[in-house]
Enzyme design. Structure first.
Site, PDB file in Angstrom:
ATOM      1  N   ASP A  63      29.461  51.260  38.919  1.00  0.00           N
ATOM      2  CA  ASP A  63      29.014  51.046  40.252  1.00  0.00           C
ATOM      3  C   ASP A  63      29.653  50.272  41.194  1.00  0.00           C
ATOM      4  OD1 ASP A  63      27.887  52.112  42.769  1.00  0.00           O
ATOM      5  OD2 ASP A  63      25.873  51.178  42.406  1.00  0.00           O
ATOM      6  N   ASP A 156      32.068  56.417  44.507  1.00  0.00           N
ATOM      7  CA  ASP A 156      32.264  54.929  43.828  1.00  0.00           C
ATOM      8  C   ASP A 156      31.428  54.997  42.911  1.00  0.00           C
ATOM      9  OD1 ASP A 156      29.774  55.229  45.506  1.00  0.00           O
ATOM     10  OD2 ASP A 156      29.947  53.076  46.084  1.00  0.00           O
ATOM     11  N   GLU A 157      30.911  55.780  42.044  1.00  0.00           N
ATOM     12  CA  GLU A 157      30.124  55.364  40.871  1.00  0.00           C
ATOM     13  C   GLU A 157      30.120  56.482  39.743  1.00  0.00           C
ATOM     14  OE1 GLU A 157      26.007  55.467  41.130  1.00  0.00           O
ATOM     15  OE2 GLU A 157      26.077  56.685  43.044  1.00  0.00           O
TER      16      GLU A 157
END
Length: 448
Positions: A63, A156-157
């Site tokens: 993350d 973003d993860e």
């Protein structure tokens, strides 16, 4: 800059009761050593990982830390020690904020006026989604170089399964992940936190234990102990409403769920009760699914002044539909679920949805479905936000088959694709529909 963020936001360390420690891994240089030293003997770093199961675990959750804000700080070093909020204007909401801003109580999805009340000196930056998407794609490609089993959760993860990659990388999954986040930080300028565990649920929990720049491990041996003190809201799928229901039933911690029989939980809460029984004990059989991808594509906007009239909302909805359509076409996907989102002046959110007979990626069909839903909802209430989204995504080749009952549908489809080609060649403003043009005129008028 990244180190400054970490110093500004230094949460209390999470104590995990583990079985006896194994060789330590230095997160800053990758050195492995046997000594029980609190610092790496090679580089002197205190950022060490020790865990008896460290070399046996291969399911990870990565993350990125305060992703949008981190990119803005990377691109403008003058912001390195300042509180940064990425989001809309005075009437918008916080998309994300840096860790310095979080010290003041700023949080994602907070109304902007409340965020600025909490942190009046914050630097507010309008989101640049195209830039963030480029960085996210670069990081995602680096993930896929580690393993083909990458399951994105957002820009973003992602989950990664590194089972069987030790021979390829000549390193354990933990060592590979440690090098990955170092390289991302050095090459891209973005920090990330890692959770390593025997399954996805525990990996996701682990990645949140020590942010930013964290690397946390939850092994099978201590999973129940680690989970026991956590609130039930930390369980995947337990939202605020269900958490409140559990609390009304006297269940506040995961440890309480661990003492209950799965049959009793199923009797009380149905199928979700069985899931509670498994997850509360650290059991999760879900595999990392690389083909999962995004669940929906959407676009929304917050108005400078509240709007109540259908004639004013229509061109805005059309403009948003074109944005969603362009993203679907660019991504090679389509969808049959259409969702309209409205937020009233008092921040109450309404969503209305319908399913199309065939999946689409055309702005014309997205707008038509959204307009029908909007027509029902415009009853005099004032709205501060409108959005449109497409879900139930499928490959693009299934999009918009010929409609034998609507002969004009094919003509509208061909016309829209022709407009797309002109815009690709001459720019987005080369061709504008009346409704889209009206939306731009209205936006310019509000700014003057």
């Amino acid at each position: 800059m990244i180190q400054a963020e970490q110093q500004a936001f230094a949460p209390d360390p999470v104590v995990i009761h583990m079985v006896p420690e194994n060789r330590a891994l230095c997160r800053d240089c990758g050195n492995r050593f046997e000594a029980a030293s609190s610092r790496c003997p090679s580089c002197g770093s205190p950022r060490l990982v020790r865990h008896a199961e460290l070399d046996m675990l291969s399911i990870a959750h990565i993350d990125c830390d305060a992703f949008y804000a981190a990119i803005e700080k990377r691109d403008n070093p003058e912001l390195s020690d300042q509180p940064v909020i990425v989001g809309g204007g005075q009437r918008g909401v916080v998309s994300t904020c840096c860790y310095i801003a979080r010290i003041y109580g700023v949080r994602s999805a907070m109304p902007m006026f409340k965020a600025l009340e909490a942190c009046p000196d914050a630097v507010v930056i309008k989101p640049d989604m195209e830039k963030y998407a480029r960085v996210g794609k670069e990081i995602r490609e680096r993930m896929r170089a580690l393993t083909p089993l990458v399951e994105p959760l957002s820009i973003d993860e992602a989950f990664l399964d590194l089972t069987g990659t030790q021979r390829l990388h000549h390193a354990t999954p933990a060592e590979t992940l440690s090098k990955f986040v170092r390289d991302v930080e050095d090459d891209i300028g973005i920090s990330a936190s890692v959770g390593l565990a025997p399954n996805k649920f525990l990996a996701k929990l682990a990645s949140d234990l020590e942010k930013p720049r964290g690397f946390s491990v939850i092994g099978a041996a201590e999973a129940k102990t680690v989970l026991a003190a956590m609130p039930v809201g930390r369980i995947w799928g337990v939202g605020k409403v269900f958490q409140q229901k559990l609390e009304r039933d006297g269940i506040r911690t995961i440890g309480q769920l661990q003492t209950m029989e799965s049959v009793d939980l199923a009797r009380r809460y149905g199928s979700i009760g069985l899931r509670l029984a498994k997850l509360s004990n650290g059991e999760d059989t879900r595999s990392v699914e690389p083909g999962r991808g995004a669940k929906s594509v959407s676009s929304e906007t917050t108005f400078r002044t509240d709007i109540s009239t259908l004639d004013t909302l229509r061109p805005i909805l059309r403009s948003l539909s074109e944005k969603v359509s362009a993203r679907l076409k660019k991504s090679g996907i389509c969808g049959r679920g259409i969702t309209l989102k409205l937020k009233t002046a008092d921040f109450r959110t309404t969503t209305r949805a319908r399913h199309l007979a065939d999946p689409t990626q055309l702005a014309d069909r997205i707008y038509a479905a959204g307009e029908a839903l909007l027509d029902i909802e415009t009853d005099g209430r004032k709205f501060r936000l409108i959005g449109i989204g497409v879900s139930d995504l499928e490959p693009a080749e299934r999009a918009d088959p010929k409609d034998l009952l609507d002969q004009s549908a094919e003509r509208r489809k061909n016309a829209e694709l022709a407009v797309d080609r002109l815009r690709d060649k001459f720019g987005k403003s080369a061709v504008e529909l009346g409704l889209t043009h009206a939306a731009k005129v209205a936006e310019k008028a509000k700014k003057t």
